[in-house]
Design an enzyme around this catalytic site. Sequence first.
Site, PDB file in Angstrom:
ATOM      1  N   PRO B 106       0.984  -1.327  -0.253  1.00  0.00           N
ATOM      2  CA  PRO B 106      -0.308  -0.027   0.346  1.00  0.00           C
ATOM      3  C   PRO B 106       1.416   1.261  -0.441  1.00  0.00           C
ATOM      4  O   PRO B 106       1.723   1.082   0.426  1.00  0.00           O
ATOM      5  CB  PRO B 106      -1.028  -0.718   1.384  1.00  0.00           C
ATOM      6  CG  PRO B 106      -0.696  -1.531   1.540  1.00  0.00           C
ATOM      7  CD  PRO B 106       0.543  -2.028   1.205  1.00  0.00           C
ATOM      8  N   GLY B 108       1.420   4.171   1.471  1.00  0.00           N
ATOM      9  CA  GLY B 108       1.475   4.862   2.311  1.00  0.00           C
ATOM     10  C   GLY B 108       1.504   4.208   3.980  1.00  0.00           C
ATOM     11  O   GLY B 108       1.618   4.783   5.147  1.00  0.00           O
ATOM     12  N   CYS B 109       1.952   2.877   3.475  1.00  0.00           N
ATOM     13  CA  CYS B 109       2.318   2.018   3.849  1.00  0.00           C
ATOM     14  C   CYS B 109       4.372   1.992   4.498  1.00  0.00           C
ATOM     15  O   CYS B 109       4.981   1.800   4.318  1.00  0.00           O
ATOM     16  CB  CYS B 109       2.132   0.719   3.778  1.00  0.00           C
ATOM     17  SG  CYS B 109       1.740  -0.678   4.786  1.00  0.00           S
ATOM     18  N   VAL B 110       3.440   2.894   5.916  1.00  0.00           N
ATOM     19  CA  VAL B 110       5.389   3.125   6.718  1.00  0.00           C
ATOM     20  C   VAL B 110       5.786   2.345   7.517  1.00  0.00           C
ATOM     21  O   VAL B 110       5.337   1.592   8.319  1.00  0.00           O
ATOM     22  CB  VAL B 110       5.768   4.373   6.172  1.00  0.00           C
ATOM     23  CG1 VAL B 110       5.726   5.556   5.475  1.00  0.00           C
ATOM     24  CG2 VAL B 110       4.430   5.364   7.735  1.00  0.00           C
TER      25      VAL B 110
END
Lengths: 99, 110, 123
Positions: B106, B108-110
């Site tokens: 995804p 914004g998957c941080v």
Amino acid sequence: MLHIVNKSPLDRNSLDTCLATAQPGGALLLIEDGVYAATSGNAAAGKLTQAMGQMKVYALKADLEARGMADRVLEGVNLVDYGDFVDLVAEHATCQSWL
Amino acid sequence: MAIEINGKSYETDEEGYLVDLNEWNEDVAKILAEQENVNMTDQHWEVVNFLREYYNEFQIAPAVRVLTKAIGKKLGADKGNSQYLYELFPYGPAKQACKIAGLPKPTGCV
Amino acid sequence: MSEGQIKKFMYVNRKAPHGTVYALESLEVVLIAAAFDQDVSLAFMDDGVYQLKKGFNTKGIEVKNFQPTYRALDDYDVNKLYVEKEALDARGLTQDDMVVPVEVMSRAEIGKLMETQDVVLSF
């Protein structure tokens, strides 16, 4: 000779310099962001229409489609595909890309 | 890395995500789920299918907050909450469910 | 940035969509930053307004069509999109050509908004 412009006329001066340099009888191919010059309502449309009296103007159809602009191409602009692009380069002895 | 099913090979990246999402099918999803130790139930498929539809429409794998909200809108508040989704996908609904759905990691998957 | 403090972020987009990678990079950064619950707005100026021109079909140039992703911005609570009036006019575009709801305003108005930001990011 064949002139190629790949920059937007409202972002860079590539088209201006090209049109001021090109001699009558040449050809102009618009590709990538250069195709915006071939769309109606663009501030550069007048210059391009004027240039069409002196040289053949082509624009790459795939680049117009990618930008959602294929339905508003100026009259007199010839739409070409990648095969035609190769033919144009081959037909002309020299080619200047106004990068 | 790759997954083998009936002699056909499906390429995955170093984190196990399917490289070409067009190659996805339910058999691939089952293998990806096995690798994640997820036992696929109807509830799992519902989320996985939702993600695939979301990707089709918006061309991104949603961040978990967005996924939760969007699922709540479509499937009801009892499913649109992180507790429900984490029960289904303990290692992160966005990450695990996206992987099983054949989507990229995804944004914004941080 | 301390916990719970909301800052005003403005992303200023001035490049046409496919000729350079700025448009796509900006969109990805916006989506990533949206995870941090900040006050985000997007300004589209000059050739940047072309990013929102409806009807991208990128099959021919064989790149990913990222235009549908602008429609997901609302899911990310990013819904302040400002488009420069002068830029639309110079390109023969109108608000109806935009792929998502936007607010059209003059350069000067965008300039005033820019002054109210904590962070301005340029693309």
